[in-house]
Scaffold this motif. Structure first.
Motif, PDB file in Angstrom:
ATOM      1  N   MET A  49     117.164 -13.043  86.321  1.00 43.83           N
ATOM      2  CA  MET A  49     118.525 -12.805  86.754  1.00 43.83           C
ATOM      3  C   MET A  49     119.302 -14.111  86.838  1.00 43.83           C
ATOM      4  O   MET A  49     120.519 -14.147  86.615  1.00 43.83           O
ATOM      5  CB  MET A  49     118.563 -12.102  88.105  1.00 43.83           C
ATOM      6  CG  MET A  49     119.980 -11.842  88.628  1.00 43.83           C
ATOM      7  SD  MET A  49     120.052 -11.238  90.329  1.00 43.83           S
ATOM      8  CE  MET A  49     119.748 -12.755  91.254  1.00 43.83           C
ATOM      9  N   GLY A  50     118.604 -15.201  87.161  1.00 45.64           N
ATOM     10  CA  GLY A  50     119.249 -16.508  87.179  1.00 45.64           C
ATOM     11  C   GLY A  50     119.818 -16.866  85.821  1.00 45.64           C
ATOM     12  O   GLY A  50     120.839 -17.554  85.719  1.00 45.64           O
ATOM     13  N   GLY A  51     119.169 -16.402  84.755  1.00 44.88           N
ATOM     14  CA  GLY A  51     119.702 -16.601  83.409  1.00 44.88           C
ATOM     15  C   GLY A  51     120.993 -15.843  83.200  1.00 44.88           C
ATOM     16  O   GLY A  51     121.939 -16.353  82.589  1.00 44.88           O
ATOM     17  N   ALA A  52     121.044 -14.611  83.701  1.00 44.17           N
ATOM     18  CA  ALA A  52     122.276 -13.821  83.595  1.00 44.17           C
ATOM     19  C   ALA A  52     123.411 -14.493  84.361  1.00 44.17           C
ATOM     20  O   ALA A  52     124.549 -14.576  83.879  1.00 44.17           O
ATOM     21  CB  ALA A  52     122.040 -12.408  84.121  1.00 44.17           C
ATOM     22  N   LEU A  53     123.108 -14.994  85.552  1.00 41.38           N
ATOM     23  CA  LEU A  53     124.131 -15.662  86.349  1.00 41.38           C
ATOM     24  C   LEU A  53     124.592 -16.955  85.677  1.00 41.38           C
ATOM     25  O   LEU A  53     125.782 -17.285  85.703  1.00 41.38           O
ATOM     26  CB  LEU A  53     123.583 -15.955  87.744  1.00 41.38           C
ATOM     27  CG  LEU A  53     123.406 -14.725  88.645  1.00 41.38           C
ATOM     28  CD1 LEU A  53     122.526 -15.059  89.841  1.00 41.38           C
ATOM     29  CD2 LEU A  53     124.763 -14.196  89.106  1.00 41.38           C
ATOM     30  N   ALA A  54     123.663 -17.681  85.057  1.00 41.73           N
ATOM     31  CA  ALA A  54     124.032 -18.902  84.340  1.00 41.73           C
ATOM     32  C   ALA A  54     124.962 -18.583  83.175  1.00 41.73           C
ATOM     33  O   ALA A  54     125.942 -19.302  82.924  1.00 41.73           O
ATOM     34  CB  ALA A  54     122.776 -19.619  83.853  1.00 41.73           C
ATOM     35  N   LEU A  55     124.676 -17.510  82.460  1.00 44.43           N
ATOM     36  CA  LEU A  55     125.537 -17.105  81.344  1.00 44.43           C
ATOM     37  C   LEU A  55     126.918 -16.693  81.833  1.00 44.43           C
ATOM     38  O   LEU A  55     127.933 -16.990  81.184  1.00 44.43           O
ATOM     39  CB  LEU A  55     124.871 -15.969  80.567  1.00 44.43           C
ATOM     40  CG  LEU A  55     123.666 -16.386  79.720  1.00 44.43           C
ATOM     41  CD1 LEU A  55     122.819 -15.166  79.349  1.00 44.43           C
ATOM     42  CD2 LEU A  55     124.114 -17.128  78.463  1.00 44.43           C
TER      43      LEU A  55
ATOM     44  N   GLY B 270     124.578 -33.501  85.525  1.00 40.33           N
ATOM     45  CA  GLY B 270     124.127 -32.637  86.614  1.00 40.33           C
ATOM     46  C   GLY B 270     123.653 -31.304  86.055  1.00 40.33           C
ATOM     47  O   GLY B 270     124.192 -30.817  85.057  1.00 40.33           O
ATOM     48  N   VAL B 271     122.643 -30.731  86.698  1.00 38.54           N
ATOM     49  CA  VAL B 271     122.092 -29.451  86.251  1.00 38.54           C
ATOM     50  C   VAL B 271     121.977 -28.508  87.444  1.00 38.54           C
ATOM     51  O   VAL B 271     121.403 -28.865  88.482  1.00 38.54           O
ATOM     52  CB  VAL B 271     120.700 -29.618  85.603  1.00 38.54           C
ATOM     53  CG1 VAL B 271     120.236 -28.282  85.017  1.00 38.54           C
ATOM     54  CG2 VAL B 271     120.722 -30.697  84.532  1.00 38.54           C
ATOM     55  N   LEU B 272     122.539 -27.324  87.284  1.00 40.29           N
ATOM     56  CA  LEU B 272     122.432 -26.261  88.282  1.00 40.29           C
ATOM     57  C   LEU B 272     121.391 -25.263  87.801  1.00 40.29           C
ATOM     58  O   LEU B 272     121.544 -24.681  86.726  1.00 40.29           O
ATOM     59  CB  LEU B 272     123.785 -25.572  88.462  1.00 40.29           C
ATOM     60  CG  LEU B 272     123.843 -24.353  89.382  1.00 40.29           C
ATOM     61  CD1 LEU B 272     123.435 -24.709  90.807  1.00 40.29           C
ATOM     62  CD2 LEU B 272     125.252 -23.749  89.370  1.00 40.29           C
ATOM     63  N   VAL B 273     120.317 -25.087  88.582  1.00 37.00           N
ATOM     64  CA  VAL B 273     119.197 -24.222  88.199  1.00 37.00           C
ATOM     65  C   VAL B 273     119.178 -22.994  89.102  1.00 37.00           C
ATOM     66  O   VAL B 273     119.179 -23.121  90.335  1.00 37.00           O
ATOM     67  CB  VAL B 273     117.857 -24.975  88.299  1.00 37.00           C
ATOM     68  CG1 VAL B 273     116.710 -24.070  87.837  1.00 37.00           C
ATOM     69  CG2 VAL B 273     117.885 -26.256  87.468  1.00 37.00           C
ATOM     70  N   CYS B 274     119.138 -21.791  88.509  1.00 36.58           N
ATOM     71  CA  CYS B 274     119.262 -20.537  89.252  1.00 36.58           C
ATOM     72  C   CYS B 274     117.946 -19.750  89.216  1.00 36.58           C
ATOM     73  O   CYS B 274     117.393 -19.525  88.140  1.00 36.58           O
ATOM     74  CB  CYS B 274     120.365 -19.667  88.649  1.00 36.58           C
ATOM     75  SG  CYS B 274     121.860 -20.562  88.164  1.00 36.58           S
ATOM     76  N   HIS B 275     117.498 -19.299  90.376  1.00 38.07           N
ATOM     77  CA  HIS B 275     116.291 -18.468  90.429  1.00 38.07           C
ATOM     78  C   HIS B 275     116.629 -17.000  90.199  1.00 38.07           C
ATOM     79  O   HIS B 275     117.797 -16.620  90.057  1.00 38.07           O
ATOM     80  CB  HIS B 275     115.549 -18.675  91.751  1.00 38.07           C
ATOM     81  CG  HIS B 275     116.254 -18.150  92.976  1.00 38.07           C
ATOM     82  ND1 HIS B 275     116.294 -16.807  93.299  1.00 38.07           N
ATOM     83  CD2 HIS B 275     116.925 -18.794  93.971  1.00 38.07           C
ATOM     84  CE1 HIS B 275     116.941 -16.645  94.432  1.00 38.07           C
ATOM     85  NE2 HIS B 275     117.351 -17.829  94.864  1.00 38.07           N
ATOM     86  N   GLY B 276     115.594 -16.155  90.173  1.00 38.35           N
ATOM     87  CA  GLY B 276     115.774 -14.757  89.821  1.00 38.35           C
ATOM     88  C   GLY B 276     115.869 -13.808  90.999  1.00 38.35           C
ATOM     89  O   GLY B 276     115.772 -14.199  92.168  1.00 38.35           O
TER      90      GLY B 276
ATOM     91  N   VAL C 206     123.897 -24.293  78.206  1.00 45.31           N
ATOM     92  CA  VAL C 206     123.205 -23.269  78.979  1.00 45.31           C
ATOM     93  C   VAL C 206     121.744 -23.198  78.528  1.00 45.31           C
ATOM     94  O   VAL C 206     121.462 -23.178  77.329  1.00 45.31           O
ATOM     95  CB  VAL C 206     123.847 -21.878  78.782  1.00 45.31           C
ATOM     96  CG1 VAL C 206     123.246 -20.868  79.756  1.00 45.31           C
ATOM     97  CG2 VAL C 206     125.355 -21.944  78.941  1.00 45.31           C
ATOM     98  N   VAL C 207     120.837 -23.131  79.511  1.00 45.25           N
ATOM     99  CA  VAL C 207     119.412 -22.929  79.229  1.00 45.25           C
ATOM    100  C   VAL C 207     118.950 -21.702  80.009  1.00 45.25           C
ATOM    101  O   VAL C 207     119.130 -21.649  81.233  1.00 45.25           O
ATOM    102  CB  VAL C 207     118.557 -24.141  79.655  1.00 45.25           C
ATOM    103  CG1 VAL C 207     117.090 -23.905  79.287  1.00 45.25           C
ATOM    104  CG2 VAL C 207     119.068 -25.425  79.032  1.00 45.25           C
ATOM    105  N   VAL C 208     118.380 -20.719  79.323  1.00 46.27           N
ATOM    106  CA  VAL C 208     117.894 -19.521  80.012  1.00 46.27           C
ATOM    107  C   VAL C 208     116.440 -19.263  79.632  1.00 46.27           C
ATOM    108  O   VAL C 208     116.039 -19.446  78.487  1.00 46.27           O
ATOM    109  CB  VAL C 208     118.769 -18.281  79.706  1.00 46.27           C
ATOM    110  CG1 VAL C 208     120.155 -18.451  80.315  1.00 46.27           C
ATOM    111  CG2 VAL C 208     118.876 -18.026  78.209  1.00 46.27           C
TER     112      VAL C 208
END
Length: 257
Positions: free
Chosen positions: A95-101, A19-25, A114-116
């Motif tokens: 910002m989605g990258g920051a939240l993923a981290l 499963g992959v959770l993808v976050c927008h900015g 993690v992919v940012v």
């Protein structure tokens, strides 16, 4: 509240293995990352692309939310995805990258990697110093969307940024920078050579700050900030799929499954 066109969240139930959770900015919406999510879904993965609170409608809605609301939404989605899939990965733009981290820092081994893409890590210094006072005097400032080199695609988002939300974003970025040493998972960082929204040095901060030993850095030569809608989109999608499936296969081999 009516959503802007294309801002609907995406949910795809595919494999119960990955499963992959993808976050927008920030000030963006699922519209900017749904092509990424669809690429992964088309290859059989389970994918979630949630709409963060205050986004995808009008800036007045964003003004009454903060980073705790955005993070809590992703945290719930991660828990739900973990109940469905054996191995879960997090990914995000800006910002989605920051939240993923931050999800990776907080959830440890529950996150497989993690992919940012052009992760945001800093806030402009002078505006940042003024925000604690300015947010009480001025409601909004001009926003930046559609930083895309390719002709045609446009990002759906807010052209005005509420300063109250910007202040909360600054708090999130400061917090996440301090938590980077807690990120130990394999990491893929893709960043544009030219980015008019996030300084290139932000990706360098991520690379220098995490404790991950399996780290891949990719420079995107033909895209601006919203690389998921730009010339290098296919590279972002293909590289992230290869990264995720490599890690999942390695973990399965170790587990004997």
């Amino acid at each position: 509240m009516q959503l802007l066109p294309g801002c609907e969240p995406m949910r795809h139930d595919g494999s119960d293995e990955i499963g992959v959770l993808v976050c927008h900015g920030f000030c963006g919406s699922p519209q900017s990352v749904k092509p990424w999510g669809r690429y992964l879904a088309d290859r059989g993965l389970s994918v979630r692309v949630p709409l963060l609170p205050g986004h995808g409608t009008r800036w007045e809605e964003l003004a009454v939310t903060g980073w705790q609301d955005w993070y809590a939404t992703l945290d719930r989605e991660l828990h739900a995805l973990r109940r469905r899939c054996r191995r879960v990965f997090v990914a995000g733009l800006s910002m989605g990258g920051a939240l993923a981290l931050r999800l990776a820092a907080k959830h440890g081994d529950a996150v497989g990697g993690v992919v940012v893409v052009n992760p945001a890590m800093t806030f402009p210094r002078v505006p940042g110093y003024a925000l604690p006072v300015a947010r009480h005097l001025v409601r909004t400032t001009k926003g930046i969307i559609s930083d895309i080199r390719k002709d045609g695609p446009e990002e759906v988002g807010y052209t005005r940024v509420p300063l109250a939300a910007a202040h909360s974003l600054r708090e999130l970025l400061n917090l996440t920078r301090g938590e980077l040493p807690q990120v130990t998972q394999p990491l893929l960082v893709l960043h544009s050579r030219v980015d008019h929204v996030v300084p290139p040095g932000d990706s360098a901060l991520v690379l220098a700050g995490v404790s991950s030993t399996d780290v891949t850095e990719t420079v995107l030569a033909d895209s601006y900030h919203v690389a998921t809608l730009d010339h290098d989109a296919e590279k972002v999608f293909a590289d992230s799929y290869a990264f995720i499936t490599r890690l999942a296969a390695r973990k399965a081999a170790r587990d004997g499954a």
